[in-house]
Design a protein around this motif. Structure first.
Motif: not given
Lengths: 218, 218
Positions: B4-5, B22, B25-26, B28-29, B51, B58
DNA sequence: CATTTAATCCAACGTCCGATGGATAATCGT
DNA sequence: ACGATTATCCATCGGACGTTGGATTAAATG
């Protein structure tokens, strides 16, 4: 239902016969907006404009935005509960008249439910929104949904005891019917051909209910 | 699925083997947050914090907030479509092996669907949110839902032609099953006793499907 | 008629949000 | 080795939001 906007009420203390009017207009306007776009996407100035009043007037009558939101839900769900409770009790009292009458009573009950949702589609929107808010969901479910679920579940259980009702898992059956009806309303709102879709959905639900009256599984 | 991060990536051009990390990850979060609270209640700074990046990062990867939102939906729905399309095609190819095999194939198909929703409940949340946004709803329905609906509807129609399948209105049957499954996921999320509820819902759906294989109505 | 009460609006405050410009740093392409 | 490219963060801007204090008006109250 009162009109959506007010004809520009002048300030000053209201006469004895016109109290509570503004509150109803605000609640009606807010309910429509919240159902359509949700809590965060609707501004209080927008609600005020739709109701034909100032934003401070909204705050004066309903307090915070969260309180206004809750009041909208309570009003719609209370109306739904009232209609359905009466219909469920009627169906319950028809149980003693034999399996055929019970089946017809079930048909009538779900027809009342589907009619209500079709007539007031904002009910579906508000329920969907509440289901997406876990903490509020639990509270409102307890107050408005569970009594009805319990009533209808008892109805099915009693019908199974009396006639030859095949009812594997009552509470899941009831819940699935409710969700199917909400899906029906969403499909209508999305532009499905209205009259035909309404007729066919009732046919589907009736046949599903009749299927519950087949011979018990071996 | 990536974590998540991120462990605080330093600035600078990424190496060839770590591009696109990245962004994943963004996404997913953001998907988790949007599913839980919706578009307007989630801030870009919040997504960035979840994230482990800055808000400008972002924006750099996903453009506007609306574009990020849409990207989350596309990713989840594409995964769902992929899994279900494969399962539906398998069921379709089992049709020639007679009514019993067809019934078992239908059971397997809905099991795959229910398994998927239970494993990734954010799918239900995202669908509910899309159904509440009419304009977006129509577009995504066309891209992700309709192909599947068409496939399963054809499945039922073919089964009716081959065996003794009683199928009054295929597309309403399919839609109602889908909504019942989403209602099942919502009930699970609301704290219904998990293992038992999962088992009973499958029993209910299987019996419902078997009911479609009863004798044709007179 | 004078006072109290109630409803409404106007104006403003502080806060948070999405978006953006610009500086910095690390790798790639050559 | 050196410019070009890419990713990241910091700082900030303009706007919208929910909420509040206070002035205004009108009916009720005595």
């Amino acid at each position: 239902m009162a009109a959506m906007t007010m004809p520009r009420r002048r300030p000053g203390r209201p006469r004895r016969d016109e109290t509570r009017q503004t509150r109803e207009v605000v609640l009606t306007a807010a309910t429509a907006l919240f159902a359509e776009r949700g809590f965060d996407a609707v501004g209080l100035r927008e609600v005020a404009a739709a109701a034909g009043v100032d934003v401070a007037t909204v705050a004066h009558h309903t307090g915070t935005k969260a309180a206004l939101y809750d009041a909208c839900f309570a009003r719609v769900f209370a109306a739904e509960r009232e209609v359905l409770t009466k219909a469920a009790e009627q169906a319950h009292s028809a149980l003693d008249a034999g399996p055929d009458a019970a089946r017809r009573a079930l048909h009538d009950l779900v027809d009342v439910f589907v009619d209500f949702l079709e007539d007031r589609p904002e009910t579906t929107a508000l329920w969907l929104r509440r289901w997406l808010e876990p903490q509020r969901h639990a509270e409102l479910d307890q107050r408005y949904a569970e009594p009805l679920y319990r009533l209808v579940t008892e109805l099915l259980t009693a019908a199974a005891a009396a006639g030859a009702l095949v009812e594997p898992i009552p509470h899941i059956t009831v819940r699935s019917l409710v969700w199917a009806a909400h899906g029906h309303v969403v499909a209508l709102a999305a532009g499905a051909p209205g009259a035909r879709e309404r007729r066919e959905f009732r046919t589907f639900v009736h046949r599903f209910l009749d299927g519950l009256y087949g011979p018990p599984a071996p």
